[in-house]
Write an enzyme that holds these catalytic residues in place. Structure first.
Site, PDB file in Angstrom:
ATOM      1  N   ASP A 236      11.419   9.006  -3.121  1.00  0.00           N
ATOM      2  CA  ASP A 236      10.804   7.600  -3.456  1.00  0.00           C
ATOM      3  C   ASP A 236       9.874   7.157  -2.435  1.00  0.00           C
ATOM      4  OD1 ASP A 236      11.772   4.522  -4.921  1.00  0.00           O
ATOM      5  OD2 ASP A 236      11.162   4.410  -2.636  1.00  0.00           O
TER       6      ASP A 236
ATOM      7  N   TYR B 241       3.357   2.568   2.082  1.00  0.00           N
ATOM      8  CA  TYR B 241       4.033   3.513   3.086  1.00  0.00           C
ATOM      9  C   TYR B 241       3.027   4.266   3.790  1.00  0.00           C
ATOM     10  CZ  TYR B 241       8.393   2.537   0.590  1.00  0.00           C
ATOM     11  OH  TYR B 241       9.329   1.950  -0.066  1.00  0.00           O
TER      12      TYR B 241
ATOM     13  N   LYS C 157       4.624   3.107  -5.984  1.00  0.00           N
ATOM     14  CA  LYS C 157       4.893   1.587  -6.144  1.00  0.00           C
ATOM     15  C   LYS C 157       3.315   1.201  -6.007  1.00  0.00           C
ATOM     16  CE  LYS C 157       9.255   1.604  -4.144  1.00  0.00           C
ATOM     17  NZ  LYS C 157       9.019   2.833  -3.142  1.00  0.00           N
TER      18      LYS C 157
ATOM     19  N   HIS D 213       5.734  -3.458  -6.498  1.00  0.00           N
ATOM     20  CA  HIS D 213       6.616  -3.290  -5.374  1.00  0.00           C
ATOM     21  C   HIS D 213       7.240  -4.628  -4.968  1.00  0.00           C
ATOM     22  CE1 HIS D 213       6.705  -1.091  -1.201  1.00  0.00           C
ATOM     23  NE2 HIS D 213       7.535  -1.575  -1.569  1.00  0.00           N
TER      24      HIS D 213
END
Length: 277
Positions: free
Chosen positions: A47, A52, A77, A110
């Site tokens: 994931d 990120y 996401k 998200h």
């Protein structure tokens, strides 16, 4: 012989491994090594997210793993700053390129980011992405009941999953029950409380850990699995990854599950979905 990771069936017919590996706050330069370690430990569900900044590292690890694509389950996401129609299409293309994949197994919005008022528009874009086959399943993250109700009223596809902050101190019973009542699987981020609550020292966790010869983290991950959550703990250390993965050989009793569930205190660690932008 190690038991296989259990899978759950999504409302679109695809299956998802119930135990995976998360890369939130994993340093991008270290991501390839860390995900490689996770894959070697046995994880097949990874994931990540555009926010990120480590999708490329995840992609490198996947490409170098030698593991057949069909055995992997990859989630990423759409971040808040790319919500919309064309912006969502472009963001998805960028994520796919960084991951080096032809498709992802799951693509999520998200956060609802309600002040922008674009999550319905964004969801319609995700519906088109799914129809193209480049995202097998689509879902949401951090959506509360009002956000889900609005999607139901204005769009055609029910999300396959809702990924929310969920741990014994913050179980979000309203959104969890509503999601499941509508066929939406629940994914837990921050499953161990991110160190903000003394869950490992809680009597219910400590007693269960001693009874099963397990660590407190293993007990909490096991609690997630037995309560039906999809869970993906994270760690930068291979030995901890292996420990978190080694939860398939014991089972909590109903009373142990109930005692851990009684730790609920509405203790949110992350942001409020109504205000995160």
């Amino acid at each position: 012989m190690t038991k296989p990771v259990p899978t759950l069936t999504l409302n679109d017919g695809h299956t998802i491994p119930q135990l995976g590996f998360g890369v939130f706050k994993v340093d991008p330069p270290a991501t390839t090594r860390i995900v490689t370690d996770a894959l070697e430990v046995g994880y097949r569900h990874i994931d990540t997210a555009a926010a990120y900044g480590n999708e490329a590292g995840v992609g490198d690890a996947l490409a170098n793993s030698g593991i057949d694509r069909a055995e992997l389950f990859v989630t990423t996401k759409l971040y808040n700053d790319r919500q919309g129609t064309q912006s969502a299409f472009d963001a998805f293309d960028e994520s796919l390129e960084k991951l080096g994949l032809d498709y992802v197994d799951l693509y999520l919005i998200h956060w609802p980011s309600p002040a922008q008022d674009r999550y319905v528009e964004s969801w319609k874009a995700l519906e088109q992405i799914q129809a193209s086959g480049r995202a097998r399943s689509i879902g949401v993250s951090n959506f509360l009941v009002p956000h889900l109700k609005r999607l139901f009223g204005e769009t055609d596809v029910v999300p396959a999953v809702n990924q929310i902050e969920l741990h014994p101190a913050h179980q979000q019973p309203e959104v969890t029950a509503f999601s499941r009542a509508h066929g939406i699987q629940v994914e837990a981020w921050g499953p161990l409380g991110q160190g903000k609550y003394p869950l490992f020292e809680a009597t219910a966790v400590a007693v269960a850990a001693e009874a099963h010869g397990a660590t407190p983290a293993q007990v909490i991950i096991r609690w997630h699995l037995q309560t039906g959550n999809i869970v993906f703990p994270k760690s930068n250390r291979r030995e901890r990854m292996a420990e978190n993965f080694d939860v398939l050989g014991f089972e909590l009793s109903p009373s142990e599950v109930a005692a851990i569930s009684a730790l609920e205190r509405a203790g949110r660690v992350g942001g409020d979905p109504n205000t995160v932008e």
